[in-house]
Design a protein around this motif. Structure first.
Motif, PDB file in Angstrom:
ATOM      1  N   GLY A 146       0.819  -1.211   0.000  1.00 42.00           N
ATOM      2  CA  GLY A 146       0.000   0.000   0.000  1.00 42.00           C
ATOM      3  C   GLY A 146       0.848   1.254   0.000  1.00 42.00           C
ATOM      4  O   GLY A 146       0.575   2.217  -0.732  1.00 42.00           O
ATOM      5  N   VAL A 147       1.917   1.285   0.800  1.00 47.64           N
ATOM      6  CA  VAL A 147       2.815   2.441   0.834  1.00 47.64           C
ATOM      7  C   VAL A 147       3.451   2.669  -0.528  1.00 47.64           C
ATOM      8  O   VAL A 147       3.637   3.812  -0.980  1.00 47.64           O
ATOM      9  N   ALA A 148       3.780   1.582  -1.222  1.00 45.75           N
ATOM     10  CA  ALA A 148       4.442   1.699  -2.523  1.00 45.75           C
ATOM     11  C   ALA A 148       3.518   2.273  -3.597  1.00 45.75           C
ATOM     12  O   ALA A 148       3.994   2.767  -4.624  1.00 45.75           O
ATOM     13  N   LEU A 149       2.206   2.238  -3.380  1.00 42.33           N
ATOM     14  CA  LEU A 149       1.260   2.708  -4.398  1.00 42.33           C
ATOM     15  C   LEU A 149       1.037   4.208  -4.360  1.00 42.33           C
ATOM     16  O   LEU A 149       0.492   4.781  -5.321  1.00 42.33           O
ATOM     17  N   PHE A 150       1.425   4.900  -3.297  1.00 47.11           N
ATOM     18  CA  PHE A 150       1.107   6.319  -3.164  1.00 47.11           C
ATOM     19  C   PHE A 150       1.890   7.155  -4.174  1.00 47.11           C
ATOM     20  O   PHE A 150       3.103   6.959  -4.340  1.00 47.11           O
ATOM     21  N   PRO A 151       1.229   8.111  -4.829  1.00 43.01           N
ATOM     22  CA  PRO A 151       1.981   9.100  -5.615  1.00 43.01           C
ATOM     23  C   PRO A 151       2.741  10.028  -4.670  1.00 43.01           C
ATOM     24  O   PRO A 151       2.338  10.236  -3.523  1.00 43.01           O
ATOM     25  N   ALA A 152       3.830  10.598  -5.146  1.00 42.76           N
ATOM     26  CA  ALA A 152       4.692  11.404  -4.274  1.00 42.76           C
ATOM     27  C   ALA A 152       3.987  12.686  -3.815  1.00 42.76           C
ATOM     28  O   ALA A 152       4.042  13.046  -2.639  1.00 42.76           O
ATOM     29  N   GLU A 153       3.321  13.392  -4.734  1.00 42.93           N
ATOM     30  CA  GLU A 153       2.755  14.707  -4.420  1.00 42.93           C
ATOM     31  C   GLU A 153       1.284  14.564  -4.032  1.00 42.93           C
ATOM     32  O   GLU A 153       0.375  14.944  -4.774  1.00 42.93           O
ATOM     33  N   SER A 154       1.079  13.964  -2.876  1.00 38.90           N
ATOM     34  CA  SER A 154      -0.283  13.762  -2.392  1.00 38.90           C
ATOM     35  C   SER A 154      -0.219  13.493  -0.893  1.00 38.90           C
ATOM     36  O   SER A 154       0.743  12.902  -0.394  1.00 38.90           O
ATOM     37  N   GLU A 155      -1.232  13.970  -0.176  1.00 48.38           N
ATOM     38  CA  GLU A 155      -1.381  13.531   1.198  1.00 48.38           C
ATOM     39  C   GLU A 155      -1.749  12.048   1.166  1.00 48.38           C
ATOM     40  O   GLU A 155      -2.389  11.571   0.225  1.00 48.38           O
ATOM     41  N   ALA A 178       5.587   2.681   7.503  1.00 50.47           N
ATOM     42  CA  ALA A 178       4.613   3.730   7.185  1.00 50.47           C
ATOM     43  C   ALA A 178       4.866   4.983   8.015  1.00 50.47           C
ATOM     44  O   ALA A 178       4.750   6.113   7.515  1.00 50.47           O
ATOM     45  N   LEU A 179       5.212   4.811   9.288  1.00 55.19           N
ATOM     46  CA  LEU A 179       5.461   5.955  10.168  1.00 55.19           C
ATOM     47  C   LEU A 179       6.617   6.808   9.653  1.00 55.19           C
ATOM     48  O   LEU A 179       6.559   8.047   9.716  1.00 55.19           O
ATOM     49  N   ALA A 180       7.652   6.161   9.134  1.00 53.75           N
ATOM     50  CA  ALA A 180       8.804   6.905   8.619  1.00 53.75           C
ATOM     51  C   ALA A 180       8.418   7.791   7.433  1.00 53.75           C
ATOM     52  O   ALA A 180       9.123   8.749   7.130  1.00 53.75           O
ATOM     53  N   ARG A 181       7.301   7.511   6.808  1.00 57.18           N
ATOM     54  CA  ARG A 181       6.840   8.301   5.657  1.00 57.18           C
ATOM     55  C   ARG A 181       5.620   9.150   6.004  1.00 57.18           C
ATOM     56  O   ARG A 181       4.948   9.655   5.113  1.00 57.18           O
ATOM     57  N   ASN A 182       5.349   9.291   7.308  1.00 56.79           N
ATOM     58  CA  ASN A 182       4.237  10.115   7.799  1.00 56.79           C
ATOM     59  C   ASN A 182       2.894   9.672   7.232  1.00 56.79           C
ATOM     60  O   ASN A 182       2.062  10.497   6.844  1.00 56.79           O
ATOM     61  N   ILE A 183       2.693   8.356   7.155  1.00 53.21           N
ATOM     62  CA  ILE A 183       1.440   7.820   6.620  1.00 53.21           C
ATOM     63  C   ILE A 183       0.653   7.199   7.765  1.00 53.21           C
ATOM     64  O   ILE A 183       1.076   6.194   8.335  1.00 53.21           O
ATOM     65  N   PRO A 184      -0.470   7.773   8.151  1.00 51.04           N
ATOM     66  CA  PRO A 184      -1.270   7.181   9.230  1.00 51.04           C
ATOM     67  C   PRO A 184      -2.013   5.938   8.738  1.00 51.04           C
ATOM     68  O   PRO A 184      -2.398   5.838   7.574  1.00 51.04           O
ATOM     69  N   ILE A 185      -2.189   4.973   9.630  1.00 46.89           N
ATOM     70  CA  ILE A 185      -2.955   3.764   9.330  1.00 46.89           C
ATOM     71  C   ILE A 185      -4.231   3.797  10.163  1.00 46.89           C
ATOM     72  O   ILE A 185      -4.198   3.641  11.385  1.00 46.89           O
ATOM     73  N   SER A 186      -5.330   4.047   9.498  1.00 48.79           N
ATOM     74  CA  SER A 186      -6.633   3.956  10.158  1.00 48.79           C
ATOM     75  C   SER A 186      -7.204   2.568   9.886  1.00 48.79           C
ATOM     76  O   SER A 186      -6.731   1.860   8.999  1.00 48.79           O
ATOM     77  N   ALA A 794      -2.791   1.797  14.577  1.00 49.70           N
ATOM     78  CA  ALA A 794      -3.313   3.156  14.458  1.00 49.70           C
ATOM     79  C   ALA A 794      -2.612   4.101  15.429  1.00 49.70           C
ATOM     80  O   ALA A 794      -2.226   5.226  15.064  1.00 49.70           O
ATOM     81  N   ALA A 795      -2.427   3.676  16.679  1.00 47.88           N
ATOM     82  CA  ALA A 795      -1.793   4.538  17.671  1.00 47.88           C
ATOM     83  C   ALA A 795      -0.348   4.852  17.290  1.00 47.88           C
ATOM     84  O   ALA A 795       0.136   5.966  17.506  1.00 47.88           O
ATOM     85  N   ARG A 796       0.324   3.894  16.715  1.00 47.78           N
ATOM     86  CA  ARG A 796       1.737   4.095  16.388  1.00 47.78           C
ATOM     87  C   ARG A 796       1.914   5.064  15.226  1.00 47.78           C
ATOM     88  O   ARG A 796       2.915   5.795  15.166  1.00 47.78           O
ATOM     89  N   THR A 797       0.985   5.085  14.285  1.00 45.37           N
ATOM     90  CA  THR A 797       1.156   5.905  13.080  1.00 45.37           C
ATOM     91  C   THR A 797       0.292   7.151  13.070  1.00 45.37           C
ATOM     92  O   THR A 797       0.337   7.919  12.094  1.00 45.37           O
ATOM     93  N   ASP A 810     -10.754  12.061   5.330  1.00 46.51           N
ATOM     94  CA  ASP A 810     -10.487  13.232   6.174  1.00 46.51           C
ATOM     95  C   ASP A 810      -9.076  13.749   5.903  1.00 46.51           C
ATOM     96  O   ASP A 810      -8.156  12.970   5.613  1.00 46.51           O
ATOM     97  N   ARG A 811      -8.912  15.089   6.018  1.00 55.67           N
ATOM     98  CA  ARG A 811      -7.618  15.711   5.701  1.00 55.67           C
ATOM     99  C   ARG A 811      -6.507  15.150   6.581  1.00 55.67           C
ATOM    100  O   ARG A 811      -6.707  14.881   7.766  1.00 55.67           O
ATOM    101  N   VAL A 812      -5.350  15.010   5.999  1.00 56.25           N
ATOM    102  CA  VAL A 812      -4.151  14.584   6.716  1.00 56.25           C
ATOM    103  C   VAL A 812      -3.133  15.709   6.613  1.00 56.25           C
ATOM    104  O   VAL A 812      -2.728  16.099   5.510  1.00 56.25           O
ATOM    105  N   GLU A 813      -2.739  16.281   7.733  1.00 52.67           N
ATOM    106  CA  GLU A 813      -1.768  17.375   7.741  1.00 52.67           C
ATOM    107  C   GLU A 813      -0.370  16.805   7.984  1.00 52.67           C
ATOM    108  O   GLU A 813       0.144  16.804   9.088  1.00 52.67           O
ATOM    109  N   SER A 814       0.209  16.298   6.918  1.00 52.51           N
ATOM    110  CA  SER A 814       1.547  15.701   7.047  1.00 52.51           C
ATOM    111  C   SER A 814       2.619  16.548   6.371  1.00 52.51           C
ATOM    112  O   SER A 814       3.762  16.122   6.251  1.00 52.51           O
ATOM    113  N   GLY A 815       2.220  17.784   5.932  1.00 54.65           N
ATOM    114  CA  GLY A 815       3.218  18.688   5.356  1.00 54.65           C
ATOM    115  C   GLY A 815       3.683  18.295   3.970  1.00 54.65           C
ATOM    116  O   GLY A 815       4.793  18.665   3.565  1.00 54.65           O
TER     117      GLY A 815
END
Length: 880
Positions: A146-155, A178-186, A794-797, A810-815
């Motif tokens: 799942g992490v590998a599928l994300f486009p770079a310029e996107s929350e 996932a945490l190292a890439r600021n990706i939350p897991i809900s 979820a708590a870890r990420t 929902d919006r993700v404010e990961s900068g």
């Protein structure tokens, strides 16, 4: 906040050139008026600035406002179809609520993840086509994909739809990824009750070992989500042992059984349940192995049953329990072999054994600690095809004579029929071509110091390859490639040429192999073969589809060799290979000698002298093997060694009337045979140690109790061996004063043997073999949901539990920001400003010239007129 960034910031030093432009403009004479001068200088500075910024790769960095959500959908069988449908409905509702500009991707996972949909703005889910392996749940692999599928310029957001029943991989490690890439897991918890009825066998408990004749007490724990009536059966190897109807309440019900153990070795028992309401049938049966202990049994595998009679009778006289089987009837896997304390291969060729049994025998000795004995004969050891096999690895001798000085010299001549009948097709290939291929395979088995020759014959004989030492396969191929089938069948001519060829070499063994598909004409072959035999030349015959088997067999008998019938020509290559192996590994010595004892061995206890033998196999003793008996030429006759946990032995003579005729009638033969076999039998496990295997939930537990020994601080290891022989080692940790235990998380379904070794002061003091059956995958077990794992991810990420589908976006404010390069726009600006600057400067000069042209002419006229006046005044002054 928006800001500028540069791809090549080192190019910014070129901004100094703009300062140079200013300095040059200010220090040189001006040709423009002040306003025009500063306009031109500003335009050139702006052009230079645009070019330098373009070269530096200037970018404007802006915050990203759109979101990509990757849904990780659990497709394993721990989820019921109803829950799976609810999860798909949740994703569809989330897609409908997806804000404009956002994207969604879908990964479906079980034992491995599969991409169902790449990031897309499409709001329609459609049918999910990805079908993963449903027998396991690997959440970690799904997170990584799942992490590998994300486009770079996107929350980015991961939404995990699962019950958390992880049984493969480590999801917490993937959460760090996932945490190292600021990706939350809900997550969406799918372990909530679905209302479906479920009936399963959660556990079968039984003693791992029971003495033959005793009653084994077995309990089955059956779980049902609803009250219902069910049929429960206990099934043994002989059929149904118990069949009863019970009323089940919601929850667990313990069902006891009793069964009398009537045979030694491992016995497979199965418990089945069938109810009125059930969601799956995969978890309605559980098998278990129970080990019946009785007197140690020895399996004798013999190609000819009458050859085993003398040995079996001798062992029976000493109260050893034996069973004689033909090779095809012997067990071919570890489970079957483990019923026996030792296996004896008595004059049995390797090709007669079932597929895979040689590899199983090696594991049987090395890892199960059982015994193996090979007894010689004309189809055993090297002549039986055991060279370079797992059986050779387990035995204390090599199948050939490794010492060149002791290896008998060999001269081998192939006599090949190339008559017109060999032109016929056997299937899609000519008979002669099959014979050539057989030759190539057979010659590849020869040693570099062996002599080999090839004769082909039809109506006459041809020395196709003169007898040569150390011939190569390339030389053989060149010799036979041009051989063509033609003419009659003159076997006598071929044998005569072979006799002549072998008469020219000096070797201990001279052997000829005749391959023909018919009898034909020729000399008196019988007399010829008798003459060859008197010269020490032996003959084997391969009859390829011949209908004159009696005559050809008579030739092989008189020639002292072997006779083969190949009903189909395609069998010839294997026959020729087998015969060559027998000849090359033949190290068979047929002469009278009296074996010599080399050490004080328990095998020879109470035996002061031994009879003579009349033959044996040549072999080489392995480095750590113990030599018990040897020939008068110091060749091994009886050797034994430790191989892994077990013992193996090699008796290089036979137990028939050919070589050991004085032994089988010897009064001490039963004692000798019993002590030889007894030396390879494993030590019986102590009753002071109890061990058990328990399969429950997602775990399998191995437990050992040493309270009967009153000894603590033991070293306990277990080796798990599956049906293919694959092994995994485990250490049992001490969890109590005399209790040792280890757990396996969700081993794959199947039957396993568990070899437990107990050590004290680095010495093995006890071994135990247990049986383990993992009946079905962990996905089909009850109580597999793990909400704590989902909450931990979820708590870890920085994720959360989701119940509203719209919350998946929902919006993700990961900068996350997006950079837009301005180089192209700046280059266009510079190109536009350059002609403007040039035009401004030229236009200014042109206007200035037009305005100044008339005053210059007036001043010239005035100067000219003044000069004329002065000249006229001088002239007048002179005249006056």
């Amino acid at each position: 906040m928006p800001h500028l960034a540069f791809i090549y910031p080192e190019m910014l030093w070129l901004l100094g050139l703009i300062g140079g432009i200013w300095g040059l403009a200010l220090l040189t004479p001006r040709h423009l008026r002040t306003r025009r001068f500063w306009m031109s200088l500003g335009l050139r500075s702006l052009i230079g600035l645009a070019l330098v910024l373009a070269l530096a790769g200037v970018q404007v960095v802006l915050p990203v406002r759109h979101l990509t959500t990757v849904f990780l959908l659990d497709g394993s069988d721990s989820l019921s179809p109803t829950v799976r449908a609810q999860a798909e409905s949740f994703i569809q509702a989330a897609l409908v609520a997806m804000p404009e500009g956002d994207q969604a991707a879908i990964v479906v996972f079980g034992a491995a993840p599969l991409v169902e949909r790449l990031p897309s703005m499409t709001r329609q889910l459609g049918r999910i086509n990805a079908v993963p392996d449903v027998s396991q749940t690997d959440i970690a692999a799904a997170i990584r994909l799942g992490v590998a599928l994300f486009p770079a310029e996107s929350e980015k957001r991961l939404v995990l739809l699962s019950d958390g029943a992880e049984n493969s991989g480590v999801a917490q490690e993937a959460a760090s990824f996932a945490l190292a890439r600021n990706i939350p897991i809900s997550f969406v918890d799918l372990s909530l009750p679905s209302g479906d009825a479920e009936l399963l066998i959660a556990e079968v408990a039984l003693p791992s070992q029971v003495r033959v004749g005793q009653i084994a007490h077995i309990t089955a724990r059956i779980e049902s989500s609803v009250a219902q009536r069910a049929y429960v059966r206990l099934i043994g190897e002989q059929g149904v042992l118990v069949d009863e109807i019970i009323d089940l309440e919601p929850g667990s019900t313990i069902v006891p059984f009793e069964v009398r153990v009537t045979a030694s070795g491992f016995q497979r028992l199965r418990v089945q349940v069938q109810g009125e309401a059930d969601g799956r049938v995969q978890n309605n049966e559980v098998a278990a192995l129970i080990h019946g202990h009785g007197p140690p049994q020895v399996l004798i595998v013999a190609a000819q049953a009458d050859e085993a009679r003398a040995l079996a009778d001798a062992l029976a006289a000493t109260n050893l329990v034996t069973e004689v089987r033909a090779p095809a009837a012997m067990p071919s896997d570890l489970n079957g072999l483990s019923e026996y304390a030792a296996v004896i291969l008595l004059n049995t060729p390797a090709h007669a054994l079932p597929d895979g049994v040689m590899a199983a025998l090696e594991i049987y000795v090395r890892d199960l600690g059982r015994g193996l004995l090979m007894i010689g004969g004309d189809q055993s050891f090297g002549v039986g095809g055991y060279r370079d096999t797992p059986v050779e690895a387990a035995l204390p001798v090599f199948m050939d004579v490794r010492d060149r000085e002791e290896h008998p010299d060999l001269a081998l001549v192939f006599v090949i029929d190339k008559s017109g009948s060999m032109e016929e097709a056997a299937g899609s290939v000519r008979k002669l071509d099959i014979a050539k291929e057989a030759l190539m395979q057979a010659i590849a088995l020869l040693r570099s110091d062996d002599h080999v020759g090839i004769i082909t014959f039809d109506s006459q004989a041809f020395p196709t390859l003169p007898i040569t030492q150390g011939v190569t396969e390339e030389e053989v191929l060149r010799a036979i490639v041009g051989v063509a089938a033609d003419g009659g069948t003159n076997i006598g001519a071929g044998l005569s040429e072979g006799q002549r060829m072998l008469a020219g070499v000096e070797t201990k063994i001279k052997h000829m192999i005749l391959l023909t598909d018919g009898w034909g004409e020729g000399n008196d072959q019988i007399a010829l073969v008798e003459a060859m035999r008197s010269q020490g030349i032996t003959l084997s015959v391969v009859a390829a589809g011949s209908d004159t088997a009696e005559e050809l067999q008579q030739l092989a008998t008189i020639g002292g060799g072997r006779y083969y019938v190949a009903e189909a020509m395609q069998a010839v290559p294997q026959i020729l290979v087998d015969e060559t192996i027998m000849v090359v590994g033949d190290g068979i010595v047929e002469r009278r000698f009296v074996p010599i004892a080399t050490e004080s061995s328990p095998i020879m206890a109470g035996i002061s002298s031994v009879p003579a033998l009349y033959g044996m196999h040549g072999s080489s003793l392995k480095a750590t093997a113990r030599l018990v008996l040897m020939s008068d030429e110091q060749q091994p006759v009886l050797a034994i060694w430790q191989y892994g946990l077990g013992q193996s032995a090699a008796w290089l003579s036979d137990t028939s009337g050919r070589w050991a005729k004085d032994w089988i009638t010897w009064s001490e033969f039963p004692r000798f045979a019993a002590q030889m076999v007894g030396e390879i039998l494993p030590n019986q496990s102590s009753e002071m140690i109890r061990s058990e295997v328990l399969v429950a939930g997602g775990e399998t537990t191995l437990r050992l109790d040493s309270s009967g020994m009153s000894v603590s601080n033991l070293g306990v290891t277990a080796t798990l061996i599956d049906h293919a022989g694959t092994q995994s080692s485990l250490t049992l940790n001490q969890v109590g004063p005399y209790t040792y235990q280890t757990r396996l998380v969700s081993p794959p379904p199947g039957t396993y043997l568990v070899q437990i070794a107990v050590t004290q002061a680095n010495q093995v003091v006890m071994r135990e073999t247990l049986g383990l059956v993992v009946p079905y995958a962990a996905e089909y077990r009850a109580g597999q949901g793990n909400l704590a794992l989902l909450e931990g991810l979820a708590a870890r990420t920085g994720g959360e539990a989701i119940s509203d589908p719209a919350a998946a976006f929902d919006r993700v404010e990961s900068g996350v920001t997006a950079a837009h390069e301005l180089g192209q726009e700046l280059m266009i600006l510079a190109l536009v400003l350059l002609p403007v600057d040039i035009g401004v400067r030229r236009l200014v000069r042109s206007k200035r010239g037009m305005k100044r042209e008339e005053p210059e002419e007036d001043r010239a006229r005035e100067r000219l007129a003044e000069a004329r006046r002065q000249a006229a005044a001088r002239i007048r002054g002179r005249e006056e």
